[in-house]
Scaffold this active site. Structure first.
Site, PDB file in Angstrom:
ATOM      1  N   HIS A  32      39.264  37.804  31.800  1.00  0.00           N
ATOM      2  CA  HIS A  32      40.258  36.692  32.000  1.00  0.00           C
ATOM      3  C   HIS A  32      41.777  37.175  31.920  1.00  0.00           C
ATOM      4  CE1 HIS A  32      37.163  33.782  33.585  1.00  0.00           C
ATOM      5  NE2 HIS A  32      36.139  34.619  33.203  1.00  0.00           N
ATOM      6  N   ASP A 138      44.152  29.516  32.993  1.00  0.00           N
ATOM      7  CA  ASP A 138      42.847  29.992  33.621  1.00  0.00           C
ATOM      8  C   ASP A 138      41.924  28.768  34.145  1.00  0.00           C
ATOM      9  OD1 ASP A 138      40.767  32.236  33.395  1.00  0.00           O
ATOM     10  OD2 ASP A 138      39.536  30.393  33.164  1.00  0.00           O
ATOM     11  N   THR A 160      40.244  33.977  38.372  1.00  0.00           N
ATOM     12  CA  THR A 160      40.294  35.353  38.215  1.00  0.00           C
ATOM     13  C   THR A 160      39.182  35.994  38.832  1.00  0.00           C
ATOM     14  OG1 THR A 160      39.004  34.767  36.104  1.00  0.00           O
ATOM     15  CG2 THR A 160      41.408  35.116  35.748  1.00  0.00           C
ATOM     16  N   ALA A 362      37.114  53.228  28.793  1.00  0.00           N
ATOM     17  CA  ALA A 362      38.031  54.161  29.654  1.00  0.00           C
ATOM     18  C   ALA A 362      39.477  53.313  30.321  1.00  0.00           C
ATOM     19  CB  ALA A 362      37.104  54.410  31.015  1.00  0.00           C
ATOM     20  N   GLN A 364      40.483  52.415  32.991  1.00  0.00           N
ATOM     21  CA  GLN A 364      39.676  52.239  34.124  1.00  0.00           C
ATOM     22  C   GLN A 364      40.340  52.463  35.416  1.00  0.00           C
ATOM     23  OE1 GLN A 364      36.088  49.842  34.178  1.00  0.00           O
ATOM     24  NE2 GLN A 364      37.071  48.556  36.167  1.00  0.00           N
ATOM     25  N   HIS A 379      28.900  46.525  37.097  1.00  0.00           N
ATOM     26  CA  HIS A 379      28.175  45.473  36.706  1.00  0.00           C
ATOM     27  C   HIS A 379      28.520  44.322  37.939  1.00  0.00           C
ATOM     28  CE1 HIS A 379      31.798  44.646  35.150  1.00  0.00           C
ATOM     29  NE2 HIS A 379      31.315  43.478  34.437  1.00  0.00           N
ATOM     30  N   TRP A 382      34.656  40.692  38.747  1.00  0.00           N
ATOM     31  CA  TRP A 382      35.554  40.626  39.695  1.00  0.00           C
ATOM     32  C   TRP A 382      36.630  41.721  39.687  1.00  0.00           C
ATOM     33  CZ3 TRP A 382      35.117  40.116  44.720  1.00  0.00           C
ATOM     34  CH2 TRP A 382      36.310  39.702  45.364  1.00  0.00           C
ATOM     35  N   SER A 384      36.538  44.628  38.149  1.00  0.00           N
ATOM     36  CA  SER A 384      36.226  46.112  38.264  1.00  0.00           C
ATOM     37  C   SER A 384      35.964  46.299  39.874  1.00  0.00           C
ATOM     38  CB  SER A 384      34.551  46.336  37.666  1.00  0.00           C
ATOM     39  OG  SER A 384      35.026  46.120  36.276  1.00  0.00           O
ATOM     40  N   GLU A 387      39.257  46.584  41.572  1.00  0.00           N
ATOM     41  CA  GLU A 387      39.977  47.825  41.175  1.00  0.00           C
ATOM     42  C   GLU A 387      39.615  48.947  41.678  1.00  0.00           C
ATOM     43  OE1 GLU A 387      39.740  47.680  36.735  1.00  0.00           O
ATOM     44  OE2 GLU A 387      40.864  46.086  36.631  1.00  0.00           O
ATOM     45  N   GLN A 404      28.589  37.810  39.275  1.00  0.00           N
ATOM     46  CA  GLN A 404      28.193  39.116  39.609  1.00  0.00           C
ATOM     47  C   GLN A 404      27.144  39.277  40.530  1.00  0.00           C
ATOM     48  OE1 GLN A 404      27.055  40.783  35.816  1.00  0.00           O
ATOM     49  NE2 GLN A 404      28.923  40.112  34.802  1.00  0.00           N
TER      50      GLN A 404
END
Ligand code: UDX
Length: 481
Positions: A32, A138, A160, A362, A364, A379, A382, A384, A387, A404
């Site tokens: 977030h 948020d 988010t 990482a 990422q 996993h 959102w 990830s 991206e 998820q």
């Protein structure tokens, strides 16, 4: 940088009388904080079409505090969070959201959240800083919205997660009423007719959570969006057109002035907001990726919160080993339940030498953009997923909780840029899934679709693209407040 609705990055000209300060307040969790800081980066220094310029103050809690020295462009103010130490130590996200809202909404802390917010706003009014025109919160921080309303400060909400996720949360009371939840084993694969393409198993449901609290938090989320001046969603038009249209219609009816698909935010912010709250990204993995063949490496990361039990951890390790595929695996110190520092199984490092690399955290976004990376086992958080979509990288998904499952459903059934690894984590199944994505013909087709989706996203990011227009509208709206 001139652009459509007239908003630009900082340049010459006047408009100083219309300088505005935006306050932003993220929920204090990695998934977030990152998009909120990215939004802050996208807004800071922007000029409106009719003049005026924005600067940003980030409100943050002591719990999971952000390090201001990493973002010298932005101003920071600490606000009291009132999270009891045992709740903070337990780390349960729903409990923390509840504690945070209860404390901000007239809790015992002194000074109160409202007092601190008032002083941040008043400091701006003394003329040293531009006037605070709104608070962007948020979507989980309902009590902050209430405090802002008491001070006459308008609020916007940053979602988010995906637009589909917001739609699902807005519909949650109706879903409960219709008996979809709690999910029955025999109905898991039945469609949720009100929310295609979701099935019962894709809805937000965590069996081991306190259902009463989950219901309360999801109710707050819906109420906060409906009571806001505007909702900004970290998605883009081409990804979720139908969901965005439905939300727009629904929130219009609630009197929400603007609903904007302004993502992916990490591509719109000049500021790098991808770091970790607690860990330094291990950049040695980039040099290692440089030595690997194009499209050959599977990147494996389960985000900032998801965890495995010891047996699942072993299965993942030996599944990666037996796949024969190069891999880069993020093993956070808290990845394995009950352990402070998981050890790799005996013989694993020798078995994967030169072909597998294990790191704690990482960089990422850079990893996903590297030419050597050909797949992402995620996993389905959102951030990830966005991206990965942004770099045209196809995915294997192993969702665990919250949004998820829903994200995975869209990835598989709508965008077709990956698939779910269904069932118990088992090394043979993991090997098959990796081969399916990285080696087989089906994987190549999925990869092609991922590249096509990336092209659509690139168009949204062009200067006349929908996401740039959304940011410009947001800038002009904030300056108009
Ligand atoms: C949480 C919830 O689990 C998820 O369902 C929700 O969608 C967002 O909040 P999180 O586990 O933090 O998500 O995952 P994700 O949304 O993917 O965010 C993780 C962030 O950490 C990403 O921005 C990613 O780039 C970053 N990250 C992760 C790194 O920079 N390095 C890593 O090694 C791992």
């Amino acid at each position: 940088m001139a652009s459509v609705d007239g908003a630009t990055r900082r340049g010459g000209g006047d408009g100083s009388s219309r300088r505005r300060r935006v306050l932003v307040f993220p929920l204090p969790f990695q998934g977030h904080i990152n998009p909120m800081l990215q939004l802050a980066g996208a807004l800071h220094g922007r000029r409106g079409g009719g003049g005026g310029e924005l600067s940003v103050t980030v409100l943050h809690t002591r719990f999971n505090a952000i390090d201001p020295s990493r973002y010298p462009e932005l101003a920071f103010a600490e606000v009291p969070d009132g999270i009891p130490p045992d709740v903070a130590a337990n780390g349960n996200i729903v409990d923390i959201i509840v504690a945070l809202n209860v404390a901000m909404d007239g809790g015992e802390s002194s000074p109160s959240f409202r007092d601190v917010l008032a002083s941040v706003v008043a400091a701006d009014d003394e003329g040293r800083k531009p006037r605070a025109s709104c608070l962007i919160i948020d979507g989980n921080l309902m009590a902050a919205q209430k405090a802002a309303a008491e001070l006459g400060l308008p609020t916007l909400v940053l979602r988010t997660g995906s637009a589909a996720c917001l739609r699902c949360y807005l519909a949650y009371p109706a879903l409960l009423q219709k008996g979809y939840l709690p999910p029955k084993e025999s109905q898991l694969y039945e469609p949720v007719e009100e929310l295609p393409p979701l099935r019962v198993r894709d809805l937000y449901y965590t069996s081991n959570a306190n259902q009463e609290l989950v219901r309360k938090v999801l109710g707050w989320i819906a109420e906060t969006a409906r009571n806001s001046n505007g909702v900004v969603i970290n998605t883009f038009d081409e990804l979720e057109p139908a969901e965005l249209e439905r939300i727009q219609r629904e929130l219009d009816g609630d009197g929400v002035a603007i609903v904007l698909a302004a993502g992916p935010l990490h591509k719109l912010s000049p500021m790098n907001a991808g770091g970790s709250l607690h860990l330094r990204p291990d950049r040695s993995c980039i040099e290692w990726l440089d030595t690997q063949a194009t499209g050959s490496v599977l990147y494996v990361s389960f985000g900032s919160l998801a965890s495995l039990d010891s047996n699942e951890f072993l299965e993942v390790a030996w599944g990666l080993e037996s796949s024969g595929q190069p891999f880069l695996w993020v093993v956070r110190p808290d990845l394995v339940k009950g352990l402070d520092k998981p050890s790799l199984p005996d013989g694993f490092e020798r078995a994967v030498e030169g072909r597998g690399k294990v790191i704690k955290w990482a960089p990422q976004q850079e990893v996903l953009a590297h030419h050597a990376v050909g797949g992402f086992w995620t996993h389905s958080g959102w951030n990830s997923m966005l991206e990965s979509v942004s770099e045209g990288v196809p995915m294997i998904c192993k969702p665990q909780f919250a949004d998820q499952m829903l994200n995975t459903r869209y990835l598989e059934a709508v965008w077709a840029v990956g698939f779910e690894l269904v069932g118990k984590l088992e090394r043979g199944e993991i090997k098959k899934a990796i081969k399916r994505l990285m080696v087989e013909k089906e994987g190549a087709e999925i990869r092609e679709r991922a590249k096509e989706l990336k092209k659509k996203m690139d168009q949204c990011l062009e200067s006349s693209g929908s996401s740039q227009i959304a940011i410009n509208r947001l800038v002009n709206y904030i300056i108009s407040l």
